[in-house]
Design a protein around this motif. Structure first.
Motif, PDB file in Angstrom:
ATOM      1  N   GLU A 218      30.181 -58.992  16.760  1.00 18.23           N
ATOM      2  CA  GLU A 218      30.881 -57.851  17.055  1.00 18.23           C
ATOM      3  C   GLU A 218      32.404 -58.401  16.804  1.00 18.23           C
ATOM      4  O   GLU A 218      33.004 -57.448  16.208  1.00 18.23           O
ATOM      5  CB  GLU A 218      29.891 -56.849  17.797  1.00 18.23           C
ATOM      6  CG  GLU A 218      29.066 -56.584  17.490  1.00 18.23           C
ATOM      7  CD  GLU A 218      28.839 -55.553  16.498  1.00 18.23           C
ATOM      8  OE1 GLU A 218      29.098 -54.482  16.363  1.00 18.23           O
ATOM      9  OE2 GLU A 218      28.354 -55.601  14.929  1.00 18.23           O
TER      10      GLU A 218
ATOM     11  N   VAL B 166      33.762 -59.707  14.180  1.00 17.98           N
ATOM     12  CA  VAL B 166      33.253 -58.431  12.569  1.00 17.98           C
ATOM     13  C   VAL B 166      35.062 -57.275  12.965  1.00 17.98           C
ATOM     14  O   VAL B 166      35.375 -56.820  12.229  1.00 17.98           O
ATOM     15  CB  VAL B 166      32.345 -57.998  12.467  1.00 17.98           C
ATOM     16  CG1 VAL B 166      32.037 -56.486  12.207  1.00 17.98           C
ATOM     17  CG2 VAL B 166      31.181 -59.137  11.899  1.00 17.98           C
ATOM     18  N   ASP B 167      34.609 -56.340  14.140  1.00 18.88           N
ATOM     19  CA  ASP B 167      35.142 -55.302  14.677  1.00 18.88           C
ATOM     20  C   ASP B 167      36.971 -56.250  14.317  1.00 18.88           C
ATOM     21  O   ASP B 167      37.804 -55.342  13.454  1.00 18.88           O
ATOM     22  CB  ASP B 167      35.686 -54.633  16.012  1.00 18.88           C
ATOM     23  CG  ASP B 167      33.862 -54.382  15.920  1.00 18.88           C
ATOM     24  OD1 ASP B 167      33.973 -53.901  15.208  1.00 18.88           O
ATOM     25  OD2 ASP B 167      33.549 -54.219  17.522  1.00 18.88           O
TER      26      ASP B 167
ATOM     27  N   PHE C  76      36.645 -59.118  10.304  1.00 16.97           N
ATOM     28  CA  PHE C  76      35.855 -59.162   9.277  1.00 16.97           C
ATOM     29  C   PHE C  76      36.244 -57.916   8.421  1.00 16.97           C
ATOM     30  O   PHE C  76      36.695 -57.512   7.210  1.00 16.97           O
ATOM     31  CB  PHE C  76      34.160 -58.757   9.484  1.00 16.97           C
ATOM     32  CG  PHE C  76      32.927 -58.683   7.682  1.00 16.97           C
ATOM     33  CD1 PHE C  76      33.032 -59.344   7.599  1.00 16.97           C
ATOM     34  CD2 PHE C  76      33.460 -57.470   8.153  1.00 16.97           C
ATOM     35  CE1 PHE C  76      31.714 -59.299   6.660  1.00 16.97           C
ATOM     36  CE2 PHE C  76      32.260 -56.935   7.172  1.00 16.97           C
ATOM     37  CZ  PHE C  76      31.945 -58.282   6.131  1.00 16.97           C
ATOM     38  N   TYR C  77      36.433 -56.655   9.166  1.00 15.72           N
ATOM     39  CA  TYR C  77      35.845 -54.833   8.521  1.00 15.72           C
ATOM     40  C   TYR C  77      38.115 -55.531   8.002  1.00 15.72           C
ATOM     41  O   TYR C  77      37.636 -54.185   6.971  1.00 15.72           O
ATOM     42  CB  TYR C  77      36.063 -53.286   9.801  1.00 15.72           C
ATOM     43  CG  TYR C  77      34.796 -53.637   9.965  1.00 15.72           C
ATOM     44  CD1 TYR C  77      34.396 -53.413   8.965  1.00 15.72           C
ATOM     45  CD2 TYR C  77      34.302 -53.548  11.468  1.00 15.72           C
ATOM     46  CE1 TYR C  77      32.248 -53.324   8.914  1.00 15.72           C
ATOM     47  CE2 TYR C  77      32.968 -53.540  11.785  1.00 15.72           C
ATOM     48  CZ  TYR C  77      32.319 -52.887  10.329  1.00 15.72           C
ATOM     49  OH  TYR C  77      30.873 -53.137  10.962  1.00 15.72           O
TER      50      TYR C  77
ATOM     51  N   PHE D  19      37.794 -56.900   5.358  1.00 10.99           N
ATOM     52  CA  PHE D  19      37.097 -56.239   3.805  1.00 10.99           C
ATOM     53  C   PHE D  19      37.742 -54.733   3.073  1.00 10.99           C
ATOM     54  O   PHE D  19      37.838 -54.575   1.812  1.00 10.99           O
ATOM     55  CB  PHE D  19      35.517 -56.025   4.717  1.00 10.99           C
ATOM     56  CG  PHE D  19      34.839 -55.639   3.765  1.00 10.99           C
ATOM     57  CD1 PHE D  19      34.160 -55.820   2.860  1.00 10.99           C
ATOM     58  CD2 PHE D  19      34.420 -53.964   2.973  1.00 10.99           C
ATOM     59  CE1 PHE D  19      33.344 -56.199   1.967  1.00 10.99           C
ATOM     60  CE2 PHE D  19      33.958 -54.078   2.420  1.00 10.99           C
ATOM     61  CZ  PHE D  19      33.018 -54.553   2.162  1.00 10.99           C
ATOM     62  N   MET D  20      38.823 -54.238   3.985  1.00 14.69           N
ATOM     63  CA  MET D  20      38.823 -53.157   3.712  1.00 14.69           C
ATOM     64  C   MET D  20      39.713 -52.853   3.004  1.00 14.69           C
ATOM     65  O   MET D  20      40.221 -52.131   2.318  1.00 14.69           O
ATOM     66  CB  MET D  20      39.051 -52.438   5.740  1.00 14.69           C
ATOM     67  CG  MET D  20      38.214 -51.983   5.763  1.00 14.69           C
ATOM     68  SD  MET D  20      36.721 -50.869   5.275  1.00 14.69           S
ATOM     69  CE  MET D  20      35.845 -51.592   6.374  1.00 14.69           C
ATOM     70  N   ARG D  21      40.530 -54.482   3.059  1.00 17.92           N
ATOM     71  CA  ARG D  21      42.247 -54.808   2.619  1.00 17.92           C
ATOM     72  C   ARG D  21      42.204 -55.593   1.165  1.00 17.92           C
ATOM     73  O   ARG D  21      42.670 -55.184  -0.029  1.00 17.92           O
ATOM     74  CB  ARG D  21      43.067 -55.196   3.159  1.00 17.92           C
ATOM     75  CG  ARG D  21      43.829 -53.637   4.452  1.00 17.92           C
ATOM     76  CD  ARG D  21      44.503 -54.843   4.925  1.00 17.92           C
ATOM     77  NE  ARG D  21      45.318 -53.233   5.687  1.00 17.92           N
ATOM     78  CZ  ARG D  21      44.586 -52.725   6.623  1.00 17.92           C
ATOM     79  NH1 ARG D  21      43.879 -53.329   7.291  1.00 17.92           N
ATOM     80  NH2 ARG D  21      45.681 -51.864   7.027  1.00 17.92           N
TER      81      ARG D  21
ATOM     82  N   ARG E 271      34.619 -60.231  -2.156  1.00 17.86           N
ATOM     83  CA  ARG E 271      34.917 -59.680  -0.967  1.00 17.86           C
ATOM     84  C   ARG E 271      34.465 -59.618   0.650  1.00 17.86           C
ATOM     85  O   ARG E 271      35.060 -59.223   1.293  1.00 17.86           O
ATOM     86  CB  ARG E 271      35.049 -58.452  -1.350  1.00 17.86           C
ATOM     87  CG  ARG E 271      35.561 -56.893  -0.434  1.00 17.86           C
ATOM     88  CD  ARG E 271      35.072 -55.087  -0.717  1.00 17.86           C
ATOM     89  NE  ARG E 271      35.576 -54.786  -0.481  1.00 17.86           N
ATOM     90  CZ  ARG E 271      35.600 -53.274   0.169  1.00 17.86           C
ATOM     91  NH1 ARG E 271      35.301 -52.436  -1.149  1.00 17.86           N
ATOM     92  NH2 ARG E 271      36.530 -52.021   0.557  1.00 17.86           N
ATOM     93  N   LEU E 272      33.264 -59.647   0.499  1.00 18.12           N
ATOM     94  CA  LEU E 272      31.636 -59.648   1.259  1.00 18.12           C
ATOM     95  C   LEU E 272      32.349 -61.411   1.680  1.00 18.12           C
ATOM     96  O   LEU E 272      31.981 -62.008   3.239  1.00 18.12           O
ATOM     97  CB  LEU E 272      30.788 -59.604   0.897  1.00 18.12           C
ATOM     98  CG  LEU E 272      29.442 -59.862   1.833  1.00 18.12           C
ATOM     99  CD1 LEU E 272      29.696 -59.158   3.222  1.00 18.12           C
ATOM    100  CD2 LEU E 272      28.458 -59.387   1.112  1.00 18.12           C
TER     101      LEU E 272
END
Lengths: 477, 81
Positions: free
Chosen positions: A344, A347-348, A351-352, A355-357, A366-367
């Protein structure tokens, strides 16, 4: 608020399930027990039972039980008590348990300094939201810390205060990921004040460098809001502690059987023999490797369960850190089930944002890219800076070269999880053998083999790890 | 346009793919409660980007912003402002 804590519990909220024999009964599903746990005698019984269990788990069981009792009696002040608990565990307990000395004072001052810097960073992220730091606080924090550690490692030995600077960089590393979670909370409408965020900086219920269970934002969401929810969460905490104690015994029995009765060498010994060109037979090395892998799973389960049990007892419905990892049918699923809060965190934090950019027009890329950012880059960053002593000894660049085996580990892990996620949408084969047993064994085998490279000690070069791997398949003598 | 039914339908389908057919209210926590995982959050993000044009690089991302139907509705209204 949901008090759901495991996928199994979730399933229990759906259709009725057939009877299943359980080692520990599902106490939280018995209305009479839940009602009793809300009464004064029920709370006392719960706390006594929990304290008795803690005695076999942690040396500070008395202090911990006392604090859990306080939180149980004053649930309206729970978050404040969590902060007070953190302060006691971080600053007062070390002073109580050890005779006062300057050697003790410096680390405490550095811890206080780290928390203070965390507070200033949090304030800046909230106050200057449109600045570079306000927009990308985690990026600035991690780049800034890496630069600071580099400078401190270069300066070690050059002047007297440099050693202090280096020590501070090591202490700050203890708080790095906790501060990161506080910074992630800056945008929340209902974000906590820094006083409450502070309670999650290595909370009193225990933690590693990975925040259990995440940060302040998560605690807000999973906090018990009624006496009934508190009773359910505490019963789950008691159950989890009981399970941790059982696993602890299994762990001891496992070590006794493997290393004493069967005289299987430990993985470290088997590896060292390989380095000294006197390896054990390949099948013995396999046994050592599988034993080390199972040990790692058991050890992490026990530690995680003990911490989360205390967290639940404090009234937070945290998910387990480890949940039946050997039942995983995919590589990605294992990573999620094996060390949930580390996953987590990556990921926080990694990853995020990736992924958002990036690669928004190319879904698979992307993934995959975001997965590599977390499981490979983030994982390597976390472990590289978590052992500052080695960096000080070897120097920054030599330490990075010596870190090759673990970097290779991270790269393979990231690529494998990325592929696993992209393949996830395929239909799962039916039947117990093809649907469950074979995939679980393949996943366990993958992680077992990868364990050969899971070495953050920087003791041996990467070719020694490949040599050991080849020996497992009888490819080298 | 009321976005709530489309969001509910999407989340219901997402839960169903995980074998979770239990009911959920608009305020029910789905990610932080463990009913959905990090990868499911990715599915939600892609859905919100494609269906409602949300750009998380602009609005900032946190799991609690997409944790429930209500949270998503709140996110959509704030991203329009």
């Amino acid at each position: 608020m949901s008090v759901t804590t495991t996928p199994a519990d979730l399933a229990a909220t759906g259709a009725p399930r057939p009877f299943r024999l359980r080692l520990i009964p599902p106490l939280e599903t018995y209305p009479a027990v839940v009602s009793f746990a809300q009464t004064v005698p029920g709370k006392i019984a719960l706390l006594l039972l929990f304290g008795a269990g803690l005695k076999f788990a942690l040396p500070e069981w008395k202090e911990l039980t006392l604090f859990l009792a306080l939180i149980t009696v004053f649930p309206q002040h729970r978050r404040l008590l969590v902060t007070l608990g953190m302060l006691q565990w971080t600053f007062l307990l070390p002073l109580e348990k050890t005779a006062f000395s300057l050697g003790l004072l410096f680390p405490l001052l550095m811890k206080a300094g780290s928390c203070l810097i965390g507070g200033v960073l949090f304030w800046c992220a909230v106050r200057f939201r449109r600045s570079l730091f306000g927009r990308r606080p985690i990026l600035v924090l991690l780049v800034g810390y890496a630069a600071f550690a580099y400078v401190a490692s270069v300066l070690v030995g050059t002047f007297r205060g440099a050693a202090l600077l280096w020590s501070f960089s090591g202490i700050f590393a203890f708080y790095l990921w906790f501060i990161a979670y506080a910074l992630l909370d800056r945008d929340s409408k209902d974000r906590d004040s820094f006083g409450l965020q502070l309670g999650t900086f290595r909370p009193f219920w225990g933690s590693t460098d990975t925040p259990y269970p995440k940060g302040s934002s998560y605690l807000r969401r999973i906090e018990a809001r009624s006496p009934e929810q508190l009773a359910v969460v505490q019963l789950k905490g008691l159950k989890l502690l009981a399970w941790a104690l059982i696993l602890k015994e299994v762990f001891s029995a496992f070590q006794w059987l493997i290393y004493k009765q069967l005289a299987i060498p430990t993985f470290a010994t088997a590896f060292e023999q390989s380095v000294h060109r006197a390896p054990y037979p390949w099948f013995v090395c396999w046994t050592s490797l599988v034993a080390a892998f199972l040990e790692a799973v058991l050890s992490l389960s026990v530690t995680g369960h003990e911490i989360i049990a205390c967290c639940r007892m404090a009234g937070f419905a945290a998910l387990r850190n480890t949940y039946r990892p050997l039942q995983s049918r995919t590589i990605a699923e294992f990573w999620n089930r094996y060390y949930y809060y580390f996953k987590e965190l990556l990921v926080d934090v990694f990853f995020y944002p990736a992924f958002m950019r990036y690669f928004k027009k190319r879904p698979k890329m992307r993934l995959f890219f975001a997965t590599i950012a977390a499981a490979s880059f983030g994982n390597a960053y976390y472990h590289f800076f978590s052992e500052p002593g080695t960096i000080a000894t070897l120097g920054f660049w030599k330490s990075m070269v010596a870190f090759q085996p673990y970097m290779f580990y991270c790269l393979v892990l990231g690529v494998a999880i990325g592929i696993s996620q992209l393949r996830k949408r395929r239909p799962i084969p039916t039947g117990w053998v093809r649907g469950k047993l074979v995939p679980s064994l393949v996943v366990a085998l993958f992680y077992c083999l990868l364990h050969v490279f899971a070495d953050t000690s920087r003791s041996y070069p990467i070719h020694e790890h490949f040599r050991f791997l080849a020996h497992l398949f009888a490819l080298r003598s | 346009m009321d976005q709530r039914p489309a969001i509910r339908e999407f989340l219901k389908d997402l839960l169903a793919t995980k074998g979770d057919s239990a009911q959920f209210s608009d305020g029910s926590s789905l990610l932080l409660s463990g009913r959905l995982q990090s990868l499911d959050a990715v599915e939600i993000v892609v859905f919100l980007e494609e269906k409602f044009g949300v750009d998380f690089a602009d609005v900032g991302f946190a799991q609690d912003k997409i944790d429930s139907v209500d949270a998503i509705i709140s996110l959509l209204s704030s991203s329009r402002n």
